[in-house]
Design a protein around this motif. Sequence first.
Motif, PDB file in Angstrom:
ATOM      1  N   PHE A   1      12.857  71.100  28.358  1.00  0.00           N
ATOM      2  CA  PHE A   1      13.952  70.277  27.844  1.00  0.00           C
ATOM      3  C   PHE A   1      15.287  71.032  27.876  1.00  0.00           C
ATOM      4  O   PHE A   1      16.339  70.464  28.181  1.00  0.00           O
ATOM      5  CB  PHE A   1      13.637  69.849  26.409  1.00  0.00           C
TER       6      PHE A   1
ATOM      7  N   ALA B   1      18.826  69.821  29.697  1.00  0.00           N
ATOM      8  CA  ALA B   1      19.757  69.373  28.652  1.00  0.00           C
ATOM      9  C   ALA B   1      21.075  70.153  28.721  1.00  0.00           C
ATOM     10  O   ALA B   1      22.152  69.577  28.539  1.00  0.00           O
ATOM     11  CB  ALA B   1      19.115  69.552  27.275  1.00  0.00           C
TER      12      ALA B   1
ATOM     13  N   SER C   1      12.271  64.159  30.079  1.00  0.00           N
ATOM     14  CA  SER C   1      12.328  64.754  28.735  1.00  0.00           C
ATOM     15  C   SER C   1      13.688  64.511  28.076  1.00  0.00           C
ATOM     16  O   SER C   1      13.756  64.188  26.872  1.00  0.00           O
ATOM     17  CB  SER C   1      12.037  66.260  28.810  1.00  0.00           C
ATOM     18  N   THR C   2      14.775  64.632  28.826  1.00  0.00           N
ATOM     19  CA  THR C   2      16.093  64.394  28.225  1.00  0.00           C
ATOM     20  C   THR C   2      16.334  62.900  28.011  1.00  0.00           C
ATOM     21  O   THR C   2      17.034  62.511  27.080  1.00  0.00           O
ATOM     22  CB  THR C   2      17.209  64.978  29.108  1.00  0.00           C
TER      23      THR C   2
ATOM     24  N   TYR D   1      14.789  61.978  24.727  1.00  0.00           N
ATOM     25  CA  TYR D   1      15.669  62.462  23.650  1.00  0.00           C
ATOM     26  C   TYR D   1      16.866  61.526  23.464  1.00  0.00           C
ATOM     27  O   TYR D   1      17.208  61.152  22.338  1.00  0.00           O
ATOM     28  CB  TYR D   1      16.134  63.883  23.983  1.00  0.00           C
ATOM     29  N   GLU D   2      17.480  61.131  24.587  1.00  0.00           N
ATOM     30  CA  GLU D   2      18.648  60.247  24.495  1.00  0.00           C
ATOM     31  C   GLU D   2      18.270  58.880  23.921  1.00  0.00           C
ATOM     32  O   GLU D   2      19.032  58.283  23.159  1.00  0.00           O
ATOM     33  CB  GLU D   2      19.287  60.086  25.883  1.00  0.00           C
TER      34      GLU D   2
ATOM     35  N   VAL E   1      17.683  59.506  19.937  1.00  0.00           N
ATOM     36  CA  VAL E   1      18.894  59.784  19.140  1.00  0.00           C
ATOM     37  C   VAL E   1      19.905  58.653  19.263  1.00  0.00           C
ATOM     38  O   VAL E   1      20.807  58.513  18.434  1.00  0.00           O
ATOM     39  CB  VAL E   1      19.562  61.115  19.565  1.00  0.00           C
TER      40      VAL E   1
ATOM     41  N   SER F   1       7.213  58.391  26.780  1.00  0.00           N
ATOM     42  CA  SER F   1       6.383  59.535  26.382  1.00  0.00           C
ATOM     43  C   SER F   1       4.961  59.386  26.890  1.00  0.00           C
ATOM     44  O   SER F   1       4.334  60.370  27.296  1.00  0.00           O
ATOM     45  CB  SER F   1       6.379  59.657  24.858  1.00  0.00           C
TER      46      SER F   1
ATOM     47  N   ILE G   1       8.716  67.230  23.751  1.00  0.00           N
ATOM     48  CA  ILE G   1       9.478  66.065  23.319  1.00  0.00           C
ATOM     49  C   ILE G   1       8.530  64.911  22.968  1.00  0.00           C
ATOM     50  O   ILE G   1       8.785  64.128  22.044  1.00  0.00           O
ATOM     51  CB  ILE G   1      10.493  65.650  24.417  1.00  0.00           C
TER      52      ILE G   1
ATOM     53  N   THR H   1      12.745  72.363  21.776  1.00  0.00           N
ATOM     54  CA  THR H   1      12.400  70.999  22.166  1.00  0.00           C
ATOM     55  C   THR H   1      11.939  70.158  20.981  1.00  0.00           C
ATOM     56  O   THR H   1      12.452  69.058  20.746  1.00  0.00           O
ATOM     57  CB  THR H   1      11.296  71.031  23.234  1.00  0.00           C
TER      58      THR H   1
ATOM     59  N   ALA I   1      14.711  69.722  18.243  1.00  0.00           N
ATOM     60  CA  ALA I   1      15.848  68.868  18.596  1.00  0.00           C
ATOM     61  C   ALA I   1      15.652  67.442  18.112  1.00  0.00           C
ATOM     62  O   ALA I   1      16.625  66.753  17.780  1.00  0.00           O
ATOM     63  CB  ALA I   1      16.057  68.886  20.113  1.00  0.00           C
ATOM     64  N   LEU I   2      14.395  66.985  18.060  1.00  0.00           N
ATOM     65  CA  LEU I   2      14.130  65.622  17.587  1.00  0.00           C
ATOM     66  C   LEU I   2      13.818  65.562  16.098  1.00  0.00           C
ATOM     67  O   LEU I   2      14.052  64.537  15.455  1.00  0.00           O
ATOM     68  CB  LEU I   2      12.949  65.024  18.360  1.00  0.00           C
TER      69      LEU I   2
END
Length: 589
Positions: free
Chosen positions: A238, A242, A254-255, A258-259, A262, A276, A425, A523, A526-527
């Motif tokens: 990640f 990122a 993976s990014t 995340y996007e 969030v 996922s 992630i 990784t 971040a979440l």
Amino acid sequence: MSEIHPHSVSVQYKGKDHSILPQFVRRFRGGWAARLLGVPAVLLLFVFPVAKLVWLSFQSDAGITLAHYRELIHQERFWITLQSTVTVVLGSTALSLLLGTVFAWFVAYTDIGRKRMLHPAILLCFILPSYVLTLSWSSFIGPQGWVSQLLQWINPGLTPWSMYSMGGIIFVMGIHHFPLVYMLTLDVFRKIPRDLEWAARAGGLGKFKTFCRITLPLALPGLTAGGLLVFLASLDNFGIPAFLGTPVNISVLSTLIYEEIVGFGPSAFARGASLSVLLGTAAVLGSLLQWMLLRKSHAPDAVQPDSVPRYSLGKFRKPVSAALWAFLLLITAVPVSSMISLSLKRAYGLGLTASNLTFDNYRYILFENPRVWTSIQNSLILSLVTMLVCLAAGSLFAYLRVRKPSPWTKAAEIAASVPYTLPGIVFALSMILVWMEPIPGWNPGIYGTMSILFIAYICRFLILQIRTGVTAFMQIDASIEEAARVSGAGIRRRWTAVLLPLVLPGLLTGGILVFLMSLTELTVSALLYASGSQTIGVTIFSFEQAGDTLYSTALSSLIVALIGAGGAVLLLIRKWNSRQGEGGHSHEY
């Protein structure tokens, strides 16, 4: 009639065994008590999160549906992201395979000098966190880096290659993961019978044809397994995409997950869960294929590695050794030095002169920014608690796995490996889904606090302690413990006087590994992080996203210093372990 058995010390009298029966009852109760506690814990911590993630990807208000997947395949962004993911993963895997094979062949086959020092130097690329290596290279190649200054000095019109590109992501990911190929291929090369190669040479084949027709086919299982491991690591990564891809709108799976999370929105979790599941399925299939190939490559385990060089480099020995060392320094030490020099500048854009150097950036992140100090404290506490819990629970489980193997312990080990097998992630999203509302209508208040990070770290890194613990306990013959038991030593005495002195170095090695992995984790954090529970990796990521490069490089330089200190501790443990091994022959209970 009385009968005495030396090992069980049991006494039979009139057909009844007065010592075995209570012991059997205790074992029966103890075994079922462990299962009653262990099975729900394994299901809740390792199985339930993944099951809930898969369930959410098929769930909607109308019931079970494939609508989320249909929505994904109709999005142009999904296909662009998928194409970028395939390009990055295949490109970085090819680069890692090339570099890993070259270094493994030189170390295994030739007489290059200082192999003992070369080995850790090769591993350094993988030891450094991916986001630290990324920052190092973006500092080295960037407008304020050493390469840019050199090009400007040669010709003011020359500019360096941008690391914020697809090529930059592939390059950094490739050099970060090539030690994995090296580690899996080195012993495979050493186990290839030299008689076969001699026979091929005697039959008229040159060195290159011998390599292509004999060496390469025999090393193929190890190379393929190493390539698949790099494939999985690239799929999971990640930090690199990122840091280098997000600023120029290059996304990988993976990014993108995340996007999606969030960014919130009415179906953000469902879309994230669908992505996922796709990413996790690819990772699990790749892991199964890699496991099968590793089993195949381990077939000649009875063959001892042949460490004697097979080729003499002659007059080229020193130039080749110098070239290999220069390459390793160029991809690790030089970029890290460039990053450290950037962190010492008064302001971004100033030249690297003595008047422009200052420790203000370090003073700010350590003493003037409470958010950074909080993240350092959080990371140290998380790492320490995770290490202690994994050290205790993982070592105890490893003991049971070795001494009392059963289908239950094997199943539990497989379940414990799931969080580490899945991309970080994906695992982080599954933890959110479980601990936000484990039971419909009940929120335990864990999500959004440090508690969920503790649970996630322990679940993800427990398998590392289990594997090192299993290796440590397998080196201790069960007869030593049995001899202590027959001599009257109880459980406490057997552990303190026999087991721990022999296995402690191995267990501590696993503990230090868990500590370092937790300390540099990004990784999952971040979440899962919230206000007040940010970690060092998240803070560096936030600084970089906000454009505070001087602070992100200063904090990354501190991470490098902490990793160096951890490496020194590991080295001391290794020396201690070696002394224990030398003294093991004279050990007497």
